[in-house]
Design an enzyme around this catalytic site. Structure first.
Site, PDB file in Angstrom:
ATOM      1  CG  ASP A   1      -1.814   1.135   1.393  1.00  0.00           C
ATOM      2  OD1 ASP A   1      -1.728   2.103   0.595  1.00  0.00           O
ATOM      3  OD2 ASP A   1      -2.655   1.097   2.313  1.00  0.00           O
ATOM      4  CB  ILE A   2       1.529   3.839  -2.592  1.00  0.00           C
ATOM      5  CG1 ILE A   2       2.715   4.781  -2.870  1.00  0.00           C
ATOM      6  CG2 ILE A   2       0.182   4.517  -2.779  1.00  0.00           C
ATOM      7  CD1 ILE A   2       2.857   5.170  -4.320  1.00  0.00           C
TER       8      ILE A   2
ATOM      9  CG  ASN B   1      -8.550  12.642 -12.833  1.00  0.00           C
ATOM     10  OD1 ASN B   1      -8.538  13.877 -12.782  1.00  0.00           O
ATOM     11  ND2 ASN B   1      -9.237  11.911 -11.964  1.00  0.00           N
TER      12      ASN B   1
ATOM     13  CG  ASP C   1      -6.617  10.043  -7.983  1.00  0.00           C
ATOM     14  OD1 ASP C   1      -5.926  10.753  -7.238  1.00  0.00           O
ATOM     15  OD2 ASP C   1      -7.483  10.503  -8.751  1.00  0.00           O
TER      16      ASP C   1
ATOM     17  CB  SER D   1      -0.444   4.895 -17.448  1.00  0.00           C
ATOM     18  OG  SER D   1      -0.526   6.303 -17.494  1.00  0.00           O
ATOM     19  CB  THR D   2      -0.306  -0.338 -15.261  1.00  0.00           C
ATOM     20  OG1 THR D   2      -0.196  -0.177 -13.842  1.00  0.00           O
ATOM     21  CG2 THR D   2       1.013  -0.029 -15.938  1.00  0.00           C
ATOM     22  N   GLY D   3      -3.499   0.932 -14.549  1.00  0.00           N
ATOM     23  CA  GLY D   3      -4.825   0.551 -14.052  1.00  0.00           C
ATOM     24  C   GLY D   3      -5.869   0.794 -15.126  1.00  0.00           C
ATOM     25  CB  VAL D   4      -9.019   2.820 -15.158  1.00  0.00           C
ATOM     26  CG1 VAL D   4      -9.672   2.119 -13.999  1.00  0.00           C
ATOM     27  CG2 VAL D   4      -8.507   4.179 -14.765  1.00  0.00           C
TER      28      VAL D   4
END
Length: 179
Positions: A16-17, A30, A40, A125-128
């Protein structure tokens, strides 16, 4: 997994970041900086409402893709949050690689400007946004490693990855960089 580049280290962490003890945490934001899901949402939930209020006040027009802006970190252990806007994957022919590299470079520059010694990145960028993990990992790790070899300010860059598949993709790319 920890690897030395110049006088600094890259560390891959599954977790968990929002719980990392670093000077700055990078948020995969975004372009409108409006909050969202995934990393986010987790960062905004953990940091508290003052971060969103700061974003609205300081950056009412958002942030362009391939760039990043900084805020305080609210309730997080970090001092700062860098809100980086990565590209949406559209097949690779729309400057996605350049924009992703630029988002990482901007965060590294912000870290140096604010005299950070440690940063934690998610997989931007690798999620949605659908960027393939292996391609994103290649761009992210090479960009960071090249910067670390050229600077002495940053001591640690963590890639805090949320799931085993993403961690595995980053680990495979990092191993190829050691050969």
């Amino acid at each position: 997994m920890i690897v030395q580049f110049g006088s600094a280290r890259i560390e891959l962490v599954l977790g968990d970041i929002t719980t990392q003890r670093v000077d700055a945490i990078v948020n995969a934001a975004n372009a409108m900086l409006a909050g969202g899901g995934g990393v986010d949402g987790a960062i905004h939930d953990a940091s508290g409402p003052e971060v969103m209020n700061e974003l609205k006040r300081r950056y009412p027009d958002g942030c362009p893709t391939g760039s990043a802006v900084g805020t305080s970190a609210g309730n997080l252990r970090a001092k700062y949050i860098f809100h980086a806007v990565g590209p949406i994957w559209r097949g690779g022919g729309n400057q996605e690689k350049d924009l992703l590299e630029s988002a990482y470079q901007t965060c590294l520059s912000l870290g140096e400007k604010l005299q950070c010694r440690s940063l934690a990145f998610p997989s931007i960028s690798t999620g949605v946004y659908g960027y393939p993990v292996d391609l994103a990992a290649e761009t992210a790790l090479r960009t960071v490693a090249t910067r670390l070899e050229a600077t002495s300010q940053l001591e640690l860059v963590k890639f805090v990855l949320f799931d085993q598949g993403t961690f595995g993709g980053y680990a495979r790319v990092l191993e190829t960089m050691l050969v």
